[in-house]
Write an enzyme that holds these catalytic residues in place. Structure first.
Site, PDB file in Angstrom:
ATOM      1  CG  ASP A  56     -19.624  10.949 -24.184  1.00 50.51           C
ATOM      2  OD1 ASP A  56     -19.111   9.823 -24.132  1.00 50.51           O
ATOM      3  OD2 ASP A  56     -19.131  11.952 -23.651  1.00 50.51           O
ATOM      4  CD  GLU A  58     -20.495  10.725 -33.527  1.00 48.50           C
ATOM      5  OE1 GLU A  58     -20.544  11.235 -34.645  1.00 48.50           O
ATOM      6  OE2 GLU A  58     -19.433  10.607 -32.885  1.00 48.50           O
ATOM      7  CE  LYS A 138       1.898  -1.568  -1.160  1.00 56.85           C
ATOM      8  NZ  LYS A 138       0.559  -1.189  -0.771  1.00 56.85           N
ATOM      9  CD  GLU A 197      -4.875  -2.294  -4.903  1.00 55.74           C
ATOM     10  OE1 GLU A 197      -4.566  -3.472  -5.227  1.00 55.74           O
ATOM     11  OE2 GLU A 197      -4.896  -1.883  -3.734  1.00 55.74           O
ATOM     12  CE1 TYR A 249      -1.720  -6.471  -7.978  1.00 53.23           C
ATOM     13  CE2 TYR A 249      -2.582  -4.267  -8.347  1.00 53.23           C
ATOM     14  CZ  TYR A 249      -2.442  -5.375  -7.546  1.00 53.23           C
ATOM     15  OH  TYR A 249      -3.031  -5.415  -6.316  1.00 53.23           O
ATOM     16  CE  LYS A 345       3.291   1.223   3.066  1.00 55.64           C
ATOM     17  NZ  LYS A 345       1.872   0.974   2.811  1.00 55.64           N
ATOM     18  CB  CYS A 439     -23.728  31.604  18.860  1.00 54.94           C
ATOM     19  SG  CYS A 439     -22.529  32.340  17.749  1.00 54.94           S
ATOM     20  CB  CYS A 442     -23.881  36.453  18.931  1.00 59.18           C
ATOM     21  SG  CYS A 442     -24.970  35.103  18.452  1.00 59.18           S
ATOM     22  CB  CYS A 457     -25.647  30.990  15.397  1.00 58.81           C
ATOM     23  SG  CYS A 457     -26.065  32.538  16.187  1.00 58.81           S
ATOM     24  CB  CYS A 462     -24.662  35.850  14.945  1.00 62.84           C
ATOM     25  SG  CYS A 462     -23.082  35.091  15.315  1.00 62.84           S
TER      26      CYS A 462
HETATM   27  S1  IVH Z   1       1.523  -7.479  -6.338  1.00 61.55           S
HETATM   28  C1  IVH Z   1       1.482 -11.818  -5.091  1.00 61.55           C
HETATM   29  N1  IVH Z   1       1.434  -5.137  -7.459  1.00 61.55           N
HETATM   30  O1  IVH Z   1      -0.579  -3.761  -2.306  1.00 61.55           O
HETATM   31  C2  IVH Z   1       1.226 -10.485  -5.699  1.00 61.55           C
HETATM   32  N2  IVH Z   1       0.291  -5.423  -5.385  1.00 61.55           N
HETATM   33  O2  IVH Z   1       0.395  -3.999   0.444  1.00 61.55           O
HETATM   34  C3  IVH Z   1       1.097  -9.451  -4.672  1.00 61.55           C
HETATM   35  N3  IVH Z   1      -0.892  -3.397  -4.636  1.00 61.55           N
HETATM   36  O3  IVH Z   1      -2.293  -6.699  -1.472  1.00 61.55           O
HETATM   37  C4  IVH Z   1       0.544  -8.193  -5.129  1.00 61.55           C
HETATM   38  N4  IVH Z   1      -0.324  -2.123  -6.325  1.00 61.55           N
HETATM   39  O4  IVH Z   1      -3.459  -5.017  -3.051  1.00 61.55           O
HETATM   40  C5  IVH Z   1       1.055  -5.880  -6.403  1.00 61.55           C
HETATM   41  N5  IVH Z   1       1.447  -3.101  -8.601  1.00 61.55           N
HETATM   42  C6  IVH Z   1       1.055  -3.849  -7.552  1.00 61.55           C
HETATM   43  C7  IVH Z   1       0.239  -3.325  -6.525  1.00 61.55           C
HETATM   44  C8  IVH Z   1      -0.112  -4.146  -5.451  1.00 61.55           C
HETATM   45  C9  IVH Z   1      -1.005  -2.190  -5.189  1.00 61.55           C
HETATM   46  C10 IVH Z   1      -1.510  -3.799  -3.339  1.00 61.55           C
HETATM   47  C11 IVH Z   1      -2.088  -5.178  -3.331  1.00 61.55           C
HETATM   48  C12 IVH Z   1      -1.424  -5.860  -2.158  1.00 61.55           C
HETATM   49  C13 IVH Z   1      -0.997  -4.699  -1.339  1.00 61.55           C
HETATM   50  C14 IVH Z   1       0.114  -5.070  -0.388  1.00 61.55           C
END
Ligand code: IVH
Length: 702
Positions: A56, A58, A138, A197, A249, A345, A439, A442, A457, A462
């Protein structure tokens, strides 16, 4: 821009040459383009690859040389110069901007059946038997879009409602893994919109919440909220200090330079991710997986869920995308989501429960913490039944009532948090929480200082405070009295054997040995541990006294500044503030402590019982690092942090608790955060890598 081996070697050679010439203004001016390239290269190594080739100090040396050269020749500043991330002043308000392509959401799936159904529909829409999918994590952060025009980052925005978002370009420039320019033109691309993201890593989130706690502010629920909130801060410098990261992404829009056609590589999602990576973006190139058929998708998603807790950042599922972009086009989209992608999910880390009661805990400084008792509920593999409500303001702001249904979250290794109460589910018999005036232990009067959120307190005697004080006194980082843990302390207190910390040294062992459950051998060990603790070094005693705002580090500085603890009794606030690392808040607290007769009485008693109050070894006048102040930040790889600090102290140096102009050296390990940022702004601080430190002290281990 990703660098191949030859470019890497060339840039590294240039780095070495430039480092030797930073004092030579003419040379720097002549090589300003190369200097910028070198700095960009090292930013990429550090922030995108997490694999720096430069210390850092440098980097800093080169950065300052560029800053100086540009200040002398402002006409040579380019918009994508590494110096141009730094913003001056505050943002008045964020303009509303339209995304080039609406930022749609994703359809959700929760199990294998959902994915099998989705794959069936995808096969129907495409007419294929087997589809190739690209699977990515995700990322659980805040969604953003970036626009690059003629290679330059021209606009960054939040998702907003998907059609319009807030323009936050200056804030996004503070995220060093987002390049200020990228070589799209070489691919025939004039303008491009990219989605991604912004994340805060779990470590940074923890640190951030700790800093909120120090200011008596309630913590944030999760890194997602922290990232989203950080992007909307009006002070870009503060955004920089939050150490955010960004994964990009998705390419949502491309406009070509006339006469060019779309590069072949960009005909698959995988190709886009690889292209973004090659252009210098942090895309999920290494995190993605390309598979054929839905069964492989299911296997991969379930596999990845098991790794979720090992990642440095939060993810809340996986995203499965049809890999071939022409198939994506064929499948199209609804008004809500693309048909060619779906989110898988992970099991929720949120649950609803009912608030049964609020209890109040008394800390060793008398702080009253309300604790919600909820109907036990499993979240992320742990049963949660007790959750801190932090302070009265937190309860009021969230309008939490007894009997309310509450939404509870436990993000990974983050402690449980009440996200909100659910007023729509109220039946009418819920009760508002009336914060106590006295309190709960006490009955002493509670008081609250101006600008503080915490009630305390006021009764120093206490019971609850005394017990907490004793627990802290004996703890591992304080007097380290093994065998005198919380359970025994509570028991001895109930039996009247313990009255305050000094009575640890007069415990009636003849009586204790006769009690059930207190064996001869363990009591002999305890007696020995108590006796041994009398000779603990002074800094441990100072920490053990539990003076407000005086932690381990400040205790060490204090112990090195006096020959005997009593000396501090005669210090006024000014003299206290003259001690390294002691600011106004600590000085006030120390002054108050040493002017409280009961505290002085306890010190008298401790000394009379043979407890060491002298600095002895703590007070080091000589040593090769004498007069030098150090601070360590980030994760060290060769040394343990405690050993590194011991090296400094045994050579007469001091460890400070924060970055200030009193600091001489900041030793930086991996994943360094805001301390490094702050130190970079103070020219007198030298920033050392761990290797620099080892070379400087000549001692790898002690
Ligand atoms: S693709 C049309 N890829 O998840 C493209 N979304 O619940 C749509 N998200 O709004 C998004 N990781 O903010 C995509 N690898 C990923 C993601 C991702 C997180 C978020 C994104 C989206 C939300 C939907």
């Amino acid at each position: 821009m990703r660098y191949n081996a030859e470019q890497t070697r060339h840039l590294q050679d240039n780095t070495v040459l430039l480092l030797k010439k930073t004092h030579d203004a003419a040379h720097m001016l002549h090589h300003i383009v190369g200097l910028r390239d070198v700095l960009r290269f090292h930013e990429y190594r550090y922030y995108v690859l997490n694999d720096p080739l430069l210390s850092d100090a440098e980097y800093d040396q080169l950065y300052k040389a560029l800053e100086k050269t540009e200040a002398e020749h402002p006409e040579l500043i380019t918009l994508d110069s590494p110096t141009q991330r730094v913003a001056k002043g505050l943002t008045a308000s964020f303009a509303t901007v339209s995304h080039l392509v609406p930022m749609l959401s994703l359809e959700n799936s929760y199990d294998a059946h959902d994915l099998i159904d989705w794959d069936r529909k995808a096969r129907e829409l495409t007419g294929l038997d087997t589809i190739e999918y690209c699977i990515e994590p995700k990322f659980d952060g805040a969604s953003i879009s970036l626009i690059y025009e003629e290679d330059l980052l021209t606009r960054g925005a939040t998702r907003g409602d998907g059609v319009e978002g807030d323009e936050i370009t200056t804030n996004l420039k503070q995220i060093r893994s987002i390049p200020l320019s990228a070589g799209f033109a070489a691919l025939g691309i004039r303008q491009v919109e990219i989605r991604g993201e912004v994340l805060m890593t779990k470590n940074n989130f923890k640190r951030y919440n700790e800093s909120l706690a120090e200011q008596n502010l309630p913590p944030l629920a999760n890194p997602r909220n922290a990232a989203a909130g950080s992007l909307r801060i009006k002070d870009p410098a503060e955004v920089g200090r939050r150490n955010l990261e960004a994964f990009l992404y998705h390419i949502s829009y491309i406009s070509l330079i006339p006469g060019h056609s779309l590069p072949k590589d960009l005909n698959s999602h995988q190709g886009c991710i690889d292209a973004l990576w090659s252009l210098g973006f942090r895309s999920p190139k290494k995190e993605k997986e390309v598979v054929k058929g839905i069964q492989s998708v299911i296997n991969h998603c379930l596999d990845y869920e098991g790794k979720r807790d090992d990642l440095p950042y939060e993810i809340d599922g996986m995203v499965i995308k049809v890999n071939d972009l022409s198939l994506q086009e064929k499948m199209g989209m609804t008004t809500h989501h693309p048909r060619w992608a779906i989110a898988f999910k992970f099991k929720a880390r949120q649950a609803t429960s009912k608030l049964i009661a609020v209890e109040y805990q008394v800390g060793r400084t008398g702080s009253i913490t309300p604790v919600a008792k909820i109907e036990p509920v499993p979240i992320g593999g742990v049963t949660v039944s007790s959750i801190s409500l932090h302070n009265e303001d937190f309860i009021r702001q969230k309008d939490i009532r007894i009997g309310d249904s509450v939404l509870v979250e436990r993000a990974g290794d983050v402690i449980p948090y009440i996200v909100k109460s659910l007023p729509d589910l109220r039946k009418g018999d819920e009760k508002r929480i009336s914060f106590p005036t006295h309190c709960p232990i006490c009955n002493g009067l509670l008081s609250k200082e101006e600008e503080e959120a915490v009630w305390r307190c006021t009764n120093l005697h206490c019971e609850a405070q005394v017990v907490e004080r004793i627990i802290h006194f004996t703890s591992k980082d304080a007097m380290d009295i093994r065998g005198l843990g919380e359970a025994n302390i509570r028991k001895f207190f109930q039996l009247g054997f313990l009255k305050d910390i000094h009575s640890i040294y007069t415990l009636p062992f003849e009586k204790i040995r006769g009690l059930e459950g207190f064996g001869e051998k363990s009591m002999n060990n305890l007696e020995e541990a108590i006796n041994n603790s009398k000779l603990q070094p002074l800094h441990r005693l100072i920490n053990a006294l539990g003076i407000r705002f005086v932690g381990e580090t400040t205790a060490k500085t204090l112990a090195q500044s006096v020959k005997h603890l009593r000396e501090l009794q005669d210090y006024d606030r000014e003299k206290l503030m003259g001690i390294e690392d002691v600011g106004e808040k600590v000085a006030d607290s120390l002054y108050a402590f040493f002017h409280q007769p009961t505290n002085l009485e306890i010190l008298d008693r401790l000394e009379a019982l043979g407890v060491n109050l002298s600095a002895g070894q703590d007070h080091i006048a000589g040593g090769s690092l004498s007069g030098m102040n150090f601070l360590f930040t980030g994760t060290l790889s060769r040394l343990k942090r405690s050993n590194a600090e011991a090296i400094v102290e045994s050579n007469g140096g001091k460890i400070l608790s924060g970055v200030s102009s009193k600091l001489n050296f900041l030793v930086v390990g991996e994943d360094a955060g805001s301390k490094l940022e702050k130190a970079r702004k103070i020219p007198s601080i030298r920033i050392l890598s761990e290797d620099d430190f080892i070379n400087m002290t000549g001692s790898e281990s002690i």
